[in-house]
Design an enzyme around this catalytic site. Structure first.
Site, PDB file in Angstrom:
ATOM      1  N   ARG A  36      -7.861  -7.660   2.744  1.00 38.68           N
ATOM      2  CA  ARG A  36      -7.333  -6.295   2.636  1.00 38.68           C
ATOM      3  C   ARG A  36      -8.128  -5.294   3.468  1.00 38.68           C
ATOM      4  NH1 ARG A  36      -3.690  -5.592  -1.986  1.00 38.68           N
ATOM      5  NH2 ARG A  36      -2.575  -7.568  -1.939  1.00 38.68           N
ATOM      6  N   ARG A  40      -5.122   0.746   2.306  1.00 34.90           N
ATOM      7  CA  ARG A  40      -5.292   2.109   1.797  1.00 34.90           C
ATOM      8  C   ARG A  40      -6.703   2.661   1.881  1.00 34.90           C
ATOM      9  NH1 ARG A  40      -2.496   1.641  -3.812  1.00 34.90           N
ATOM     10  NH2 ARG A  40      -3.159  -0.504  -3.434  1.00 34.90           N
ATOM     11  N   ARG A  49       1.543   4.988   7.310  1.00 34.83           N
ATOM     12  CA  ARG A  49       2.470   4.456   6.318  1.00 34.83           C
ATOM     13  C   ARG A  49       3.183   5.544   5.506  1.00 34.83           C
ATOM     14  NH1 ARG A  49       2.375   0.565   3.011  1.00 34.83           N
ATOM     15  NH2 ARG A  49       4.177   1.749   2.409  1.00 34.83           N
ATOM     16  N   ASP A  85       2.724  -9.380   3.790  1.00 35.49           N
ATOM     17  CA  ASP A  85       2.510  -9.583   2.355  1.00 35.49           C
ATOM     18  C   ASP A  85       3.001 -10.974   1.991  1.00 35.49           C
ATOM     19  OD1 ASP A  85       1.688  -7.961  -0.188  1.00 35.49           O
ATOM     20  OD2 ASP A  85       3.380  -9.204  -0.755  1.00 35.49           O
ATOM     21  N   TYR A 160       5.154 -14.665  -9.329  1.00 33.46           N
ATOM     22  CA  TYR A 160       5.926 -13.432  -9.098  1.00 33.46           C
ATOM     23  C   TYR A 160       7.407 -13.658  -9.359  1.00 33.46           C
ATOM     24  CZ  TYR A 160       1.840 -11.023  -7.278  1.00 33.46           C
ATOM     25  OH  TYR A 160       0.609 -10.435  -7.168  1.00 33.46           O
TER      26      TYR A 160
HETATM   27  O1  1CP Z   1      -5.607  -6.578   5.484  1.00 31.04           O
HETATM   28  C1  1CP Z   1      -5.084  -7.537   4.879  1.00 31.04           C
HETATM   29  O2  1CP Z   1      -5.742  -8.281   4.140  1.00 31.04           O
HETATM   30  C2  1CP Z   1      -3.613  -7.851   5.117  1.00 31.04           C
HETATM   31  C3  1CP Z   1      -2.753  -7.252   4.158  1.00 31.04           C
HETATM   32  C4  1CP Z   1      -2.242  -7.948   2.903  1.00 31.04           C
HETATM   33  C5  1CP Z   1      -2.448  -9.221   2.360  1.00 31.04           C
HETATM   34  C6  1CP Z   1      -3.371 -10.305   2.865  1.00 31.04           C
HETATM   35  C7  1CP Z   1      -1.323  -7.296   2.068  1.00 31.04           C
HETATM   36  C8  1CP Z   1      -0.814  -5.947   2.272  1.00 31.04           C
HETATM   37  N1  1CP Z   1      -0.931  -8.166   1.072  1.00 31.04           N
HETATM   38  C9  1CP Z   1      -1.621  -9.340   1.225  1.00 31.04           C
HETATM   39  C10 1CP Z   1      -1.496 -10.550   0.410  1.00 31.04           C
HETATM   40  C11 1CP Z   1      -1.115 -10.417  -1.016  1.00 31.04           C
HETATM   41  N2  1CP Z   1      -0.097  -9.693  -1.565  1.00 31.04           N
HETATM   42  C12 1CP Z   1      -1.713 -11.163  -2.040  1.00 31.04           C
HETATM   43  C13 1CP Z   1      -2.802 -12.169  -1.826  1.00 31.04           C
HETATM   44  C14 1CP Z   1      -4.113 -11.470  -1.645  1.00 31.04           C
HETATM   45  C15 1CP Z   1      -4.705 -10.889  -2.895  1.00 31.04           C
HETATM   46  O3  1CP Z   1      -4.927 -11.674  -3.847  1.00 31.04           O
HETATM   47  O4  1CP Z   1      -4.999  -9.693  -2.895  1.00 31.04           O
HETATM   48  C16 1CP Z   1      -1.097 -10.820  -3.244  1.00 31.04           C
HETATM   49  C17 1CP Z   1      -1.410 -11.348  -4.624  1.00 31.04           C
HETATM   50  C18 1CP Z   1      -0.068  -9.886  -2.927  1.00 31.04           C
HETATM   51  C19 1CP Z   1       0.896  -9.268  -3.860  1.00 31.04           C
HETATM   52  C20 1CP Z   1       0.793  -7.799  -3.803  1.00 31.04           C
HETATM   53  N3  1CP Z   1       1.340  -7.038  -2.796  1.00 31.04           N
HETATM   54  C21 1CP Z   1       0.082  -6.940  -4.660  1.00 31.04           C
HETATM   55  C22 1CP Z   1      -0.716  -7.383  -5.900  1.00 31.04           C
HETATM   56  C23 1CP Z   1       0.025  -7.079  -7.158  1.00 31.04           C
HETATM   57  C24 1CP Z   1      -0.586  -7.795  -8.374  1.00 31.04           C
HETATM   58  O5  1CP Z   1       0.003  -8.779  -8.824  1.00 31.04           O
HETATM   59  O6  1CP Z   1      -1.641  -7.335  -8.843  1.00 31.04           O
HETATM   60  C25 1CP Z   1       0.236  -5.639  -4.177  1.00 31.04           C
HETATM   61  C26 1CP Z   1      -0.301  -4.359  -4.753  1.00 31.04           C
HETATM   62  C27 1CP Z   1       1.032  -5.719  -2.993  1.00 31.04           C
HETATM   63  C28 1CP Z   1       1.424  -4.623  -2.070  1.00 31.04           C
HETATM   64  C29 1CP Z   1       0.594  -4.555  -0.850  1.00 31.04           C
HETATM   65  N4  1CP Z   1       0.382  -5.598   0.045  1.00 31.04           N
HETATM   66  C30 1CP Z   1      -0.403  -5.166   1.083  1.00 31.04           C
HETATM   67  C31 1CP Z   1      -0.689  -3.791   0.873  1.00 31.04           C
HETATM   68  C32 1CP Z   1      -1.497  -2.925   1.802  1.00 31.04           C
HETATM   69  C33 1CP Z   1      -0.076  -3.420  -0.342  1.00 31.04           C
HETATM   70  C34 1CP Z   1      -0.084  -2.043  -0.972  1.00 31.04           C
HETATM   71  C35 1CP Z   1       1.194  -1.392  -0.597  1.00 31.04           C
HETATM   72  C36 1CP Z   1       1.075   0.008  -0.138  1.00 31.04           C
HETATM   73  O7  1CP Z   1       0.275   0.355   0.763  1.00 31.04           O
HETATM   74  O8  1CP Z   1       1.875   0.781  -0.665  1.00 31.04           O
END
Ligand code: 1CP
Length: 355
Positions: A36, A40, A49, A85, A160
């Site tokens: 990540r 943000r 964004r 994602d 999910y």
């Molecule tokens: O910089 C990076 O790492 C690339 C961006 C990235 C990655 C690797 C995003 C952007 N998502 C992911 C993978 C992801 N998505 C995972 C595996 C990594 C982890 O464990 O953190 C998971 C579980 C998700 C699912 C997901 N998508 C969540 C988690 C929800 C939960 O179950 O707690 C969330 C909040 C998202 C949305 C998301 N994905 C990425 C961003 C920047 C965001 C936030 C959205 C936004 O900016 O509004």
């Protein structure tokens, strides 16, 4: 397989510290990137964004390229990770879901029985063409910095789909896997197919490594993981063609089993010191190569006082010397309220320490 135009230049990156570490080779520095790292915590990300949904951003090649580049320019990390994602390939396959701000993925019609599983679509590589196009743009900008592609592992995607969104206890998922193992295996087989197609598309477009996120696998017992999850993750990783990293949260009890899924590198969260993680990984394959690990700074410590943070970074590098290779990272993703200047300081510190 013929590589698309643009990827040929990538094949000379074997000397990049990240790829050397993944292969168990030493370099003049410990490579570092952050899960990540795009997102943000960066004001330039929040600006970009502001007017677009997460899902539309993931299918806009210029936007994906720019967001992926932001932390590389700012922090000087040793790898870019594709901005996307884990639910992007599910959406591309035609499953009705969205990424809701402040919540995460939300599925309109959760998958609950055998008919739902039979109705799941496959993924056509063409449906993720914008992701491949974004990779093409990135290869032209990244120079010598490797690009990591990624996907969600079948278990985490299944959670999910079954729960309908983020879940604390994964209760419907665990209930299905035990009450109806045939349906469970059919579901994980379908998801493994989608995940593999998504990763193959990224590899064909030129990513230098991939990470398979099984973020929620730590909710499982080792026995359940080995029997009901591992074969499907192993199918995703087999013969993927570039170095692979396999990561989950709270997976201290599963580290050996995750190595058995076949990655080159195992990601470790902050709960297990890296030298102990290496011991557990080596026990899985006593005659195999020395384990390579990625991790494992607690993301919360990026908000701690700098002397505390520095002590932790040095401890982790010391413990990482027990491994055949060490890629410095967090134990999970950057928290949104992290000061990005602290991330830059950590990169400088990791690079200043003799491996
Ligand atoms: O910089 C990076 O790492 C690339 C961006 C990235 C990655 C690797 C995003 C952007 N998502 C992911 C993978 C992801 N998505 C995972 C595996 C990594 C982890 O464990 O953190 C998971 C579980 C998700 C699912 C997901 N998508 C969540 C988690 C929800 C939960 O179950 O707690 C969330 C909040 C998202 C949305 C998301 N994905 C990425 C961003 C920047 C965001 C936030 C959205 C936004 O900016 O509004």
């Amino acid at each position: 397989m013929t590589k698309p135009a643009g990827s040929a230049a990538r094949r000379t990156l074997g000397e990049a510290p990240l790829l050397r570490a993944a292969a168990g080779k030493s370099s003049d520095r410990v490579p570092v990137w952050f899960m990540r790292q795009a997102g943000r915590s960066l004001p330039e990300y929040r600006r970009l964004r502001a007017d677009s949904s997460m899902m539309s951003a993931c299918f806009d090649p210029a936007m994906v390229c720019e967001i992926t580049m932001q932390p590389v320019r700012r922090h000087g990390v040793d790898a870019a990770i594709l901005f996307s994602d884990i639910v992007v390939p599910l959406h591309a396959a035609g499953i009705d879901l969205d990424i809701v701000p402040g919540t995460g993925p939300v599925v309109a019609n959760p998958v609950r029985d055998v008919d739902d599983v039979r109705a799941l679509p496959a993924l056509a590589a063409d449906a993720v063409r914008p992701v491949a196009d974004a990779i093409g743009l990135l290869l032209a900008e990244l120079g010598d910095t490797p690009l990591i592609g990624f996907a969600g592992a079948p278990f985490t995607l299944a959670s999910y789909l079954i729960e309908g969104g983020p879940s604390r206890h994964h209760e419907r998922t665990k209930s299905l896997m035990h009450s109806d193992p045939d349906t469970w295996h059919a579901l994980l087989g379908s998801l493994a197919g989608i995940t593999r197609t998504f990763l193959d598309a990224q590899v064909a477009a030129g990513v230098d490594a991939v990470q398979l996120f099984d973020s929620w696998a730590g909710a499982l017992s080792e026995r359940d993981y080995r029997e009901l999850v591992l074969p499907h993750s192993a199918a995703v990783l087999a013969g993927i063609g570039v170095p692979s990293i396999h990561f989950g949260v709270g997976t201290g009890e599963l580290l050996g089993a995750m190595r058995a899924a076949g990655p080159d590198v195992v990601g470790v969260d902050w709960r297990v010191p890296l030298d102990e993680a290496v011991r557990r990984l080596a026990a899985e394959r006593p005659d195999g190569p020395a384990p390579v690990v990625q991790g494992n700074l607690d993301p919360a410590l990026l908000l701690a006082d700098l002397p505390v943070l520095e002590r932790e970074v040095r401890r982790i590098i010391t413990e990482g010397r027990a491994a055949g290779g060490h890629i410095f990272n967090l134990g999970h993703g950057v928290l949104p309220n992290t000061d990005p200047d602290v991330i830059t300081r950590v990169v400088e510190l990791v690079h200043s320490v003799q491996p």
